[in-house]
Structure formats: C-alpha cells, structure tokens
Design an enzyme around this catalytic site. Structure first.
Site, PDB file in Angstrom:
ATOM      1  N   SER A  71      75.736 -28.002 -12.184  1.00 32.58           N
ATOM      2  CA  SER A  71      74.438 -28.455 -12.669  1.00 32.58           C
ATOM      3  C   SER A  71      73.369 -27.895 -11.739  1.00 32.58           C
ATOM      4  O   SER A  71      73.684 -27.277 -10.728  1.00 32.58           O
ATOM      5  CB  SER A  71      74.387 -29.975 -12.646  1.00 32.58           C
ATOM      6  OG  SER A  71      74.479 -30.406 -11.304  1.00 32.58           O
ATOM      7  N   LYS A  72      72.135 -28.117 -12.091  1.00 32.97           N
ATOM      8  CA  LYS A  72      71.033 -27.592 -11.283  1.00 32.97           C
ATOM      9  C   LYS A  72      71.084 -28.186  -9.869  1.00 32.97           C
ATOM     10  O   LYS A  72      70.676 -27.538  -8.914  1.00 32.97           O
ATOM     11  CB  LYS A  72      69.713 -27.945 -11.988  1.00 32.97           C
ATOM     12  CG  LYS A  72      68.588 -26.974 -11.804  1.00 32.97           C
ATOM     13  CD  LYS A  72      68.885 -25.560 -12.207  1.00 32.97           C
ATOM     14  CE  LYS A  72      68.015 -24.510 -11.579  1.00 32.97           C
ATOM     15  NZ  LYS A  72      68.566 -23.170 -11.615  1.00 32.97           N
ATOM     16  N   ARG A  73      71.567 -29.404  -9.754  1.00 31.65           N
ATOM     17  CA  ARG A  73      71.641 -30.016  -8.421  1.00 31.65           C
ATOM     18  C   ARG A  73      72.850 -29.532  -7.650  1.00 31.65           C
ATOM     19  O   ARG A  73      72.938 -29.669  -6.441  1.00 31.65           O
ATOM     20  CB  ARG A  73      71.679 -31.536  -8.550  1.00 31.65           C
ATOM     21  CG  ARG A  73      70.294 -32.128  -8.537  1.00 31.65           C
ATOM     22  CD  ARG A  73      70.285 -33.638  -8.536  1.00 31.65           C
ATOM     23  NE  ARG A  73      71.367 -34.251  -7.777  1.00 31.65           N
ATOM     24  CZ  ARG A  73      72.100 -35.248  -8.236  1.00 31.65           C
ATOM     25  NH1 ARG A  73      71.892 -35.730  -9.438  1.00 31.65           N
ATOM     26  NH2 ARG A  73      73.057 -35.777  -7.508  1.00 31.65           N
ATOM     27  N   ASP A 105      74.073 -24.572  -9.341  1.00 30.11           N
ATOM     28  CA  ASP A 105      73.750 -23.683 -10.448  1.00 30.11           C
ATOM     29  C   ASP A 105      72.478 -22.919 -10.115  1.00 30.11           C
ATOM     30  O   ASP A 105      71.451 -23.070 -10.753  1.00 30.11           O
ATOM     31  CB  ASP A 105      73.592 -24.490 -11.739  1.00 30.11           C
ATOM     32  CG  ASP A 105      73.384 -23.571 -12.942  1.00 30.11           C
ATOM     33  OD1 ASP A 105      73.711 -22.380 -12.823  1.00 30.11           O
ATOM     34  OD2 ASP A 105      72.898 -24.048 -13.972  1.00 30.11           O
TER      35      ASP A 105
END
Ligand code: GLU
Length: 485
Positions: free
Chosen positions: A272-274, A277
């Site tokens: 995920s972006k956190r 990614d």
C-alpha cells in the site's frame, strides 16, 4: 535449439549451464508508470545475475500497450536505472546488436514470426467479440470450469471466415495450443513445474487492431536477443508454459525462467502507499541514496552469506539464484532505513554535502562545511535532518522542544550564569569548559550536559556537544545561554 519432442507427450527445455554460455539477462519494463520497488528489485536481480556471471544485462522497453505507454515514463526509467547504477550493456539508450530495443519499433520483426506460425498452421483468426468471450467465460465459471477460450473460431473454414470478414469483424490472432501435452520446465526458483496444455486454451498473440500481444513479443524478443535467464515476478509463472509452447512452435530457443515471490506488505497483502508502494522517484526525492535501496532490495527475497553492508560489486559477487526464496518477501521499512543509515554513515563528505541540498548550503558558512558534516552525520538519515541541524546551529526560526524547556527550567538560572562565565573563559574548548562548570555548579552527568545541550540547540538529543560548541558562532552561543539566565 528445438526441444526434444520425442518424450511421451512431454518436453523439456535444455538447461543452460552458466559455465559454458555467456549469461544474458534482461529487464523488460512496460513504460506505463514510474518504476517502483518491485520493478527495481526485478531489474536488480537480473543485473546482479549477469554481473555475477560476467554476462550481459539488456534493457528492453515493452511498450506494446500504446494507450498506456508514455515517452516520459521511458525517460524516467532510464534515469532511475542509471541513478541506481544498474547499468545495462545493451538495449534502450545504448543500442546493441539486436536493436531496436523498444517493442513499438519491432513491428516488422513480429510480422515475420506471425507469418511463420501461420505457415505451419499454428494460428487462426478469432472473430469472437469481447462480449461473446465474456459470456462464454461466465458460462464456464457457473459450470465450475476454469475459464479458457472455448475454441469457437478454431476450426472455421474459409467460407465461414470470409463471411465474418464481410460483416466487418476484425479478428485477433490466436495461437493453437497443442492438445494433450504436458509442458515441463525447471523454474530457477521454484523447481520442477508441470502444466497440462489442455488447461491452457488457445490464446491471443495479436490484437484485433494488429497490435502485438505480450506473450508473443516477450517470448520472441527474449529468444531473438539471446536472453539465457529471465528472473521475473511469480505473477508471470502461468505465462511461461504458453511462452514455451510458442517458442517451440517457432523452433526458437527458450531462456531459463525463474519466478520470484512478490513483495508484499507487513500483513501479507499487496503493497500500500504506507507500506513500500513507492516509486523510485519518490524515494529519491525523499533523500534515499541508491546503495540503500540496493542493499535493501538485494536482501528482499534473496539471502546473502552475511548481513553486513555491501558495495554494489559485492552484492553481485555474492548473488546466487539458489538463494532466492519462494516465500513472499515482506516489505519492512525499518530495514530500508537501516541501510539508509549505513550509506549516510559511509558516504564521502562531498557527496553528503551535495545531497544535503540548498537549504543547508545557504545556512552553513563555507568554512564550517567539513565540521558541520562530521557533527551531524550520525544524526542525519535524510537531507531534512541536516536542514534541521543547520537551522539549529546557524540561525533560522525555531522554538526549543518541550523536553529542552523542562531541562532548562530544572537547571535554573544560576546554572546558566555559571555556564556563561565558563563560556567567556574557555569558549569552545569543551573539556576545560565542562570540567570547570562541573566544579562550579556541582552538576554532573545528565544534569550537566542536558541543560547545556537544551540551551544551545533547543533539543535534548543531537550531535556531540563538543562539536555543537565548536560550530556555534560565539555570539549565538552566548545569546542562547543568556536567554536561560
Ligand atoms: N513487461 C513485462 C512486465 O513489466 C515483463 C515481464 C517479464 O519480465 O517477462 O511485467
């Protein structure tokens, strides 16, 4: 070298032995976005394998998706790979004996190989519309069957084909998968693999608009470019039997394939972006140094004999396909930060200075550059940290932290009056200054250093106090001590 087809209903591809053949690997990105951690790990492993075997590393641009491919992504990926030091000896941007290396420029090559498949009756035009295909897939799913092409157009005769052409239908080109075969190969990472050709279904190798399709161009180019080893994500594993069948039909040699476990988040889900990614651009903009990414990624799903920091050449020397793991590789930011700290600790001062950026350059006087770098290096992981300390030491608007206010209040004004006095006497001569301050105030250890540090920097932790004292302009140091009296 065509495979041995004599084996009962099965065939095996020859094993390239790394000692007798020049190893040639490749990175084949699709320029539909910026490179992310996952892509560059693939690029890195292929680069390391080639380097380890004194082979060649090729960069091929898989831009057959005309709608999503963009020239700026190609420019960006060349730039990212160069920044990472993943140099390629052949391919986009550098040329080589198999040019062109962008698939969008290889139409004539593909036309020839479509023609060859046609000549041996291995392909047929398929007029099924996307809606018809979706319907057929749905029917198969509700009957509990795996979705695969039903073969509707596999045996149309000339008259039937002409009728469809006349209705204005644009056909795709399908590869005729031979029935009743077992495709076997030894995956470099996952070991022996077997796939029944009856489960595969005839697949599209040229789109209705004439555009080349991935299975085909990817396999044909690997073969024509002399690629010996392909390390790629395990999401491509089920493509491999198709590609081996294609190459077999064309009489072209196949590379060895190794399918690597994908990078997943801490909980095992997609990144995920956190959780990792990130594009290479984002990581670079955040101040990550390339060797940190390399040291991290080379160990993500690959095991080295030891866990110490390695120079890029050592990463290559210690790389082994046998050390690639099958388990999903979990992204772990703490590890990435660990390697970043290692690089910052090792980088040459000049390089760190450039990396620290203009805000530091504007703040730190030129003659204090070396001392500044030496002082803040242990407290710096990203340029923002260096900016923070440049502001704390050489001006800028800042307020002391709550902890340092508490430490200053606890020491009291009398302590700072003595501190001012010893500073007036010894200046930045750290040892005599603290000895005398200790004698005068009776404070020692934390009670001595903490308020001093808090008053001088507004923080209760940071670079060595002796270095802070040496760096601070005397009038600034004096003012800060006075402010606490
Ligand atoms: N262009 C493909 C991708 O980016 C390459 C796959 C492969 O390495 O064979 O996924």
């Amino acid at each position: 070298m065509p495979p041995d087809l004599a084996a009962v209903g099965a065939f095996r591809y020859h094993d390239f032995t790394m000692t007798t053949q020049t190893v040639k690997t490749r990175f084949a990105p699709s320029p539909t976005g910026y490179l992310h951690l996952g892509n560059i790990r693939t690029a890195l492993f292929n680069a390391l394998l080639a380097r380890r075997q004194s082979g060649r590393f090729v960069l091929r641009i898989e831009d057959t998706d005309r709608e999503r491919s963009r020239p700026e992504y190609i420019a960006a990926l060349l730039d990212d790979l160069r920044w990472l030091g993943l140099d390629w000896q052949e391919g986009a941007g550098v040329g080589g004996p198999h040019a062109p290396y962008a698939q969008s420029e290889r139409t004539a090559v593909y036309a020839e190989y479509y023609q060859r498949l046609d000549a041996v009756g291995h392909v047929y035009p398929c007029f099924c519309t996307p809606a018809e295909l979706a319907l057929s897939r749905k029917a198969q799913q509700s009957a509990g069957q795996p979705p695969r092409y039903a073969g509707t157009c596999a045996h149309l005769n000339e008259v039937e084909r002409r009728a469809r052409w006349e209705r204005g239908l644009q056909p795709t080109l399908r590869f005729r998968v031979p029935p009743g075969r077992t495709v076997e190969f030894t995956d470099l990472v996952r070991g022996p693999q077997r796939f029944a050709s009856d489960h595969i279904g005839d697949f599209v190798i040229r789109r209705a608009d004439g555009g080349a399709q991935f299975f085909f161009v990817n396999a044909v180019d690997d073969s024509l470019m002399g690629i010996t080893h392909v390390l790629r994500g395990e999401d491509h594993l089920t493509n491999t039997p198709r590609q081996l069948l294609l190459l077999e039909a064309l009489g072209l040699p196949a590379p060895e394939y190794g399918h690597m476990a994908l990078i997943v988040g801490a909980a095992g889900g997609p990144l995920s972006k956190r959780e990792g990614d990130f594009s290479v651009r984002e990581l670079r903009a955040a101040g990550y140094l390339p060797e940190a990414l390399l040291n991290y990624l080379a160990r993500l799903g690959h095991r080295y004999e030891h866990d110490e920091w390695m120079e890029p050449a050592e990463l290559a020397a210690g790389f082994a396909v046998a050390h690639l793991g099958r388990a999903p590789a979990h992204y772990d930011e703490a590890q990435l930060l660990h390697w970043q700290t290692e690089v910052v600790g090792r980088a040459a001062p000049e390089r760190l200075w450039t990396w620290m950026g203009s805000m530091v350059h504007e703040r730190v006087p030129p003659d204090r550059r070396e001392e500044f770098i030496a002082a803040v290096r242990p407290n710096t992981r990203f340029p923002a940290d260096a900016v923070f300390w440049a502001n704390r030491l050489f001006g800028g608007d800042w307020a002391p932290s709550d902890d340092s206010r508490t430490a200053i209040a606890a020491a009291g004004p009398a302590f700072f009056a003595q501190a001012l006095a010893v500073y007036a006497e010894y200046g930045a001569a750290y040892r005599p200054l603290v000895e005398d301050l200790k004698r005068r105030t009776g404070a020692k250890g934390k009670d001595l250093f903490m308020p001093l540090r808090a008053a001088l920097t507004g923080e209760t932790h940071g670079p060595e106090l002796a270095r802070v004292l040496a760096l601070l302009p005397p009038d600034v140091a004096r003012r800060r001590l006075e402010a606490c009296c």
